[in-house]
Design a protein around this motif. Structure first.
Motif, short mmCIF file in Angstrom:
data_model
loop_
_atom_site.label_atom_id
_atom_site.label_comp_id
_atom_site.label_asym_id
_atom_site.label_seq_id
_atom_site.Cartn_x
_atom_site.Cartn_y
_atom_site.Cartn_z
N GLN A 1 -3.73 12.44 7.35
CA GLN A 1 -2.55 12.04 6.59
C GLN A 1 -1.22 12.25 7.31
O GLN A 1 -0.35 11.37 7.30
N MET B 1 -4.70 18.00 7.22
CA MET B 1 -5.29 18.55 8.44
C MET B 1 -4.19 18.76 9.48
O MET B 1 -3.19 18.06 9.51
N VAL C 1 -8.01 13.91 -1.60
CA VAL C 1 -8.06 14.52 -0.27
C VAL C 1 -6.82 15.42 -0.17
O VAL C 1 -5.85 15.12 0.52
N PRO D 1 -0.10 7.50 2.48
CA PRO D 1 0.79 8.21 3.41
C PRO D 1 1.62 7.25 4.26
O PRO D 1 2.84 7.40 4.36
N ALA D 2 0.98 6.26 4.87
CA ALA D 2 1.72 5.34 5.74
C ALA D 2 2.74 4.54 4.92
O ALA D 2 3.90 4.40 5.32
N GLU E 1 1.79 -1.20 -4.74
CA GLU E 1 0.62 -0.31 -4.79
C GLU E 1 -0.35 -0.81 -5.86
O GLU E 1 0.05 -1.04 -6.99
N LYS E 2 -1.61 -0.93 -5.48
CA LYS E 2 -2.57 -1.54 -6.41
C LYS E 2 -3.00 -0.60 -7.53
O LYS E 2 -3.50 -1.04 -8.55
N VAL F 1 -12.51 6.59 1.39
CA VAL F 1 -12.94 5.73 2.50
C VAL F 1 -12.27 6.22 3.78
O VAL F 1 -11.04 6.23 3.87
N ARG G 1 -4.12 4.24 8.95
CA ARG G 1 -5.40 4.38 9.65
C ARG G 1 -5.94 3.07 10.23
O ARG G 1 -6.88 3.10 11.02
N ILE H 1 -5.62 18.15 1.13
CA ILE H 1 -5.35 19.12 2.19
C ILE H 1 -4.89 18.32 3.41
O ILE H 1 -5.47 17.28 3.72
N MET I 1 -5.21 8.22 -0.25
CA MET I 1 -6.37 9.11 -0.33
C MET I 1 -5.97 10.52 -0.78
O MET I 1 -6.75 11.22 -1.44
N GLY J 1 0.83 -1.20 0.00
CA GLY J 1 0.00 0.00 0.00
C GLY J 1 0.87 1.25 0.00
O GLY J 1 1.70 1.43 0.88
N PHE K 1 -2.01 -6.66 -3.55
CA PHE K 1 -1.85 -7.78 -2.61
C PHE K 1 -3.12 -8.63 -2.63
O PHE K 1 -4.23 -8.10 -2.50
N ARG L 1 -6.53 9.36 12.14
CA ARG L 1 -6.59 8.89 10.75
C ARG L 1 -6.00 9.87 9.73
O ARG L 1 -5.78 9.50 8.59
C1 LIG Z 1 -13.22 11.83 2.16
C2 LIG Z 1 -12.05 11.91 3.07
C3 LIG Z 1 -11.67 13.14 3.56
C4 LIG Z 1 -10.55 13.23 4.36
N1 LIG Z 1 -10.13 14.46 4.76
C5 LIG Z 1 -8.87 14.59 5.23
C6 LIG Z 1 -8.25 15.86 5.29
O1 LIG Z 1 -8.89 16.89 5.00
N2 LIG Z 1 -6.96 15.94 5.69
C7 LIG Z 1 -6.24 14.82 6.06
O2 LIG Z 1 -5.07 14.97 6.40
N3 LIG Z 1 -6.82 13.59 6.04
C8 LIG Z 1 -8.09 13.45 5.60
N4 LIG Z 1 -8.66 12.22 5.46
C9 LIG Z 1 -7.99 11.04 6.05
C10 LIG Z 1 -6.80 10.53 5.26
O3 LIG Z 1 -6.87 10.87 3.90
C11 LIG Z 1 -6.64 9.01 5.38
O4 LIG Z 1 -7.03 8.54 6.64
C12 LIG Z 1 -5.19 8.64 5.12
O5 LIG Z 1 -4.91 8.89 3.75
C13 LIG Z 1 -4.92 7.20 5.47
O6 LIG Z 1 -3.61 6.88 5.07
P1 LIG Z 1 -3.19 5.36 4.88
O7 LIG Z 1 -1.82 5.36 4.33
O8 LIG Z 1 -3.46 4.62 6.13
O9 LIG Z 1 -4.25 4.76 3.82
P2 LIG Z 1 -4.70 5.24 2.38
O10 LIG Z 1 -4.52 6.70 2.18
O11 LIG Z 1 -6.08 4.69 2.21
O12 LIG Z 1 -3.71 4.50 1.41
C14 LIG Z 1 -3.77 3.08 1.25
C15 LIG Z 1 -3.03 2.71 -0.03
O13 LIG Z 1 -2.95 1.29 -0.12
C16 LIG Z 1 -3.34 0.87 -1.42
N5 LIG Z 1 -3.90 -0.47 -1.28
C17 LIG Z 1 -5.06 -0.81 -0.67
N6 LIG Z 1 -5.24 -2.14 -0.76
C18 LIG Z 1 -4.17 -2.64 -1.43
C19 LIG Z 1 -3.79 -3.95 -1.83
N7 LIG Z 1 -4.56 -5.01 -1.58
N8 LIG Z 1 -2.62 -4.11 -2.50
C20 LIG Z 1 -1.83 -3.01 -2.79
N9 LIG Z 1 -2.16 -1.76 -2.44
C21 LIG Z 1 -3.31 -1.57 -1.76
C22 LIG Z 1 -4.36 1.91 -1.86
O14 LIG Z 1 -4.49 1.95 -3.27
C23 LIG Z 1 -3.74 3.20 -1.29
O15 LIG Z 1 -2.80 3.76 -2.15
C24 LIG Z 1 -9.81 12.06 4.70
C25 LIG Z 1 -10.22 10.82 4.22
C26 LIG Z 1 -11.33 10.74 3.41
C27 LIG Z 1 -11.71 9.42 2.86
#
Ligand SMILES: Cc1cc2nc3c(=O)[nH]c(=O)nc-3n(C[C@H](O)[C@H](O)[C@H](O)COP(=O)(O)OP(=O)(O)OC[C@H]3O[C@@H](n4cnc5c(N)ncnc54)[C@H](O)[C@@H]3O)c2cc1C
Length: 421
Positions: free
Chosen positions: A370, A64, A60, A26-27, A46-47, A282, A355, A62, A54, A23, A123, A368
């Motif tokens: 970024q 926070m 998304v 951000p993480a 990355e899928k 999501v 997240r 901006i 996000m 994935g 994955f 949650r």
């Molecule tokens: C509508 C909305 C508004 C938001 N507003 C804000 C905001 O204003 N500011 C802020 O900072 N945050 C905001 N957030 C929260 C933030 O964007 C997310 O919580 C954050 O991006 C989570 O980071 P992550 O790395 O855990 O997961 P994600 O950002 O979800 O990234 C997961 C990654 O893993 C990949 N992936 C998933 N499954 C697989 C797989 N099976 N195999 C390979 N790759 C895979 C996905 O394609 C994606 O690239 C918002 C979220 C949403 C949905």
């Protein structure tokens, strides 16, 4: 039980690395950099066709505010959005950015850091035994392939890999399992002249703010370029369930057209729809059961932990899971997130960052965002590397060494004078 097949086949091993990150949000991007800077060979899976999760895929665009602007997040701001860089770590910022620029920036960043990125690599399964993961199975443009590694970091947001391995997990509210709703983000551009409105068939014409899906306006406009970022759609459901997502995608797009039409009738006559995210965003799906579960009282009591890896003062921010037009927003002063939230109760060579860490519904609503996910990812990448160096399980990584290695990668953790632990 519904019908099921047993499916068995040989999968070729395509590649291997010390640390495999699943994935590229951000993480995941921060985890890959954290491990690569610790001297490890890293493969990032990355899928989709873009990094940023996000922030790019979901538009998304901006960040926070979280208070502690440090580590890789601070570096990204300095390199990509330097005018937003605060002089001190504790000054909050909420910069808006271009998702297209971040997408390009992350591609270049991975190349410079020596991270091998596999795009369109989803994955789908694991090869594991004896409490450890040996390889992941990935669906690629060349079919199913296996990628071997010594340590694995699940950054899918949904804990997809951990769940596949049988790690216990929870979803949504403790009372009924309902998660925060999904939102399809979009952008509008000021064209300087009235635009022609277009409301497709099946899209309702909203008459007042009360009728809007969130019952409010929620958008940000960049001062200089007339680009409006709109977070106003809202679809109830669980973003990691097939039927809910199937219903959410078309419904969210209907709402986009209806909101654009509404805004164009209410002060944004000159704004054209310029970009719709490729997928509905999501907010919340699954949380692993980790060695420690972050709770609401940790947030409201400003709890500090010896094994802190990230710090934030972002508010409790719960878009109503029930389909109501309300949002529960509550200030928090600031708290620590401990390393143990990323360590699943099973599998010694697996970490989960982003997240999907171990947290209650209320606690995840704050952690949650970024910038926090970047901080968690960087710490997970460094910890995975340390566990290889020390030949120990991820749960046994010495915290003093983890903190030293994080400091060497410019992570600055705020230490209160009188912590209440
Ligand atoms: C509508 C909305 C508004 C938001 N507003 C804000 C905001 O204003 N500011 C802020 O900072 N945050 C905001 N957030 C929260 C933030 O964007 C997310 O919580 C954050 O991006 C989570 O980071 P992550 O790395 O855990 O997961 P994600 O950002 O979800 O990234 C997961 C990654 O893993 C990949 N992936 C998933 N499954 C697989 C797989 N099976 N195999 C390979 N790759 C895979 C996905 O394609 C994606 O690239 C918002 C979220 C949403 C949905």
């Amino acid at each position: 039980m519904s019908a099921a097949y047993s499916y068995k086949r040989q999968i070729p091993v395509y590649d291997s690395a010390d640390v495999i990150v699943v994935g590229g949000g951000p993480a995941g991007t921060a985890a890959a950099i954290g491990a690569a800077r610790s001297g490890k060979r890293v493969i990032l899976l990355e899928k989709s066709g873009q990094l940023g999760g996000m922030g790019t895929l979901g538009n998304v665009s901006i960040f926070m505010p979280i208070g502690n602007v440090t580590g890789i997040y601070r570096e990204f701001i300095a390199e990509m959005l330097d005018s937003a860089l605060p002089p001190g770590h504790d000054q909050s910022i909420a910069p808006q950015f271009s998702p297209f620029v971040l997408r390009h920036y992350l591609n270049e960043k991975m190349r410079k850091e020596g991270v091998e990125t596999f795009f369109h690599a989803e994955f789908v399964g694991t090869v594991a035994g004896d409490g450890a993961v040996e390889a992941v199975i990935v669906s690629t443009r060349e079919g199913l392939q296996a990628i071997r590694g010594l340590r694995f970091i699940d950054c899918t947001g949904d804990a997809r890999m951990a769940i596949e391995l049988g790690v216990p997990f929870t979803s949504g509210r403790e009372s009924d399992g309902m998660t925060q709703p999904m939102t399809l983000m979009f952008m509008m551009q000021n064209t300087g002249k009235p635009v022609r409105r277009y409301l497709p068939e099946g899209c309702p014409a909203y008459r007042s703010v009360d009728e809007l899906p969130q019952g409010r306006h929620l958008f940000w406009e960049q001062n200089d370029d007339g680009m409006l970022l709109v977070n106003m759609t809202r679809v109830k459901g669980h973003g990691a369930r097939i039927a809910d997502v199937n219903a959410a995608e078309p419904e969210a797009l209907r709402q986009v057209f209806s909101i654009v039409d509404y805004l164009q009738r209410n002060g944004f006559e000159n704004y054209a729809l310029s970009h719709v995210a490729g997928q509905t965003g999501v907010r919340e799906t699954n949380q692993i059961q980790g060695l420690y579960t972050l709770t609401e009282s940790d947030l409201t009591n400003g709890r500090r932990f010896e094994d802190v890896v990230a710090q934030t003062n972002y508010e409790i921010d719960i878009h109503s899971p029930d389909g109501h037009r309300t949002t529960d927003e509550r200030h928090v002063d600031g708290y620590d997130i401990p390393y143990r939230c990323m360590v699943p109760v099973a599998f010694g060579n697996l970490l989960v960052a982003g997240r999907a860490i171990s947290a209650t519904h209320v606690a995840m609503s704050s952690m949650r965002v970024q910038a926090t996910c970047y901080a968690l990812g960087q710490a997970a990448g460094i910890a995975a590397s340390l566990s290889i160096d020390r030949a120990c399980e991820c749960r046994d990584v010495p915290i003093d060494e983890l903190h030293l290695a994080m400091a060497a990668q410019n992570v600055r953790l705020w230490k209160p004078e009188h912590p209440h632990r």
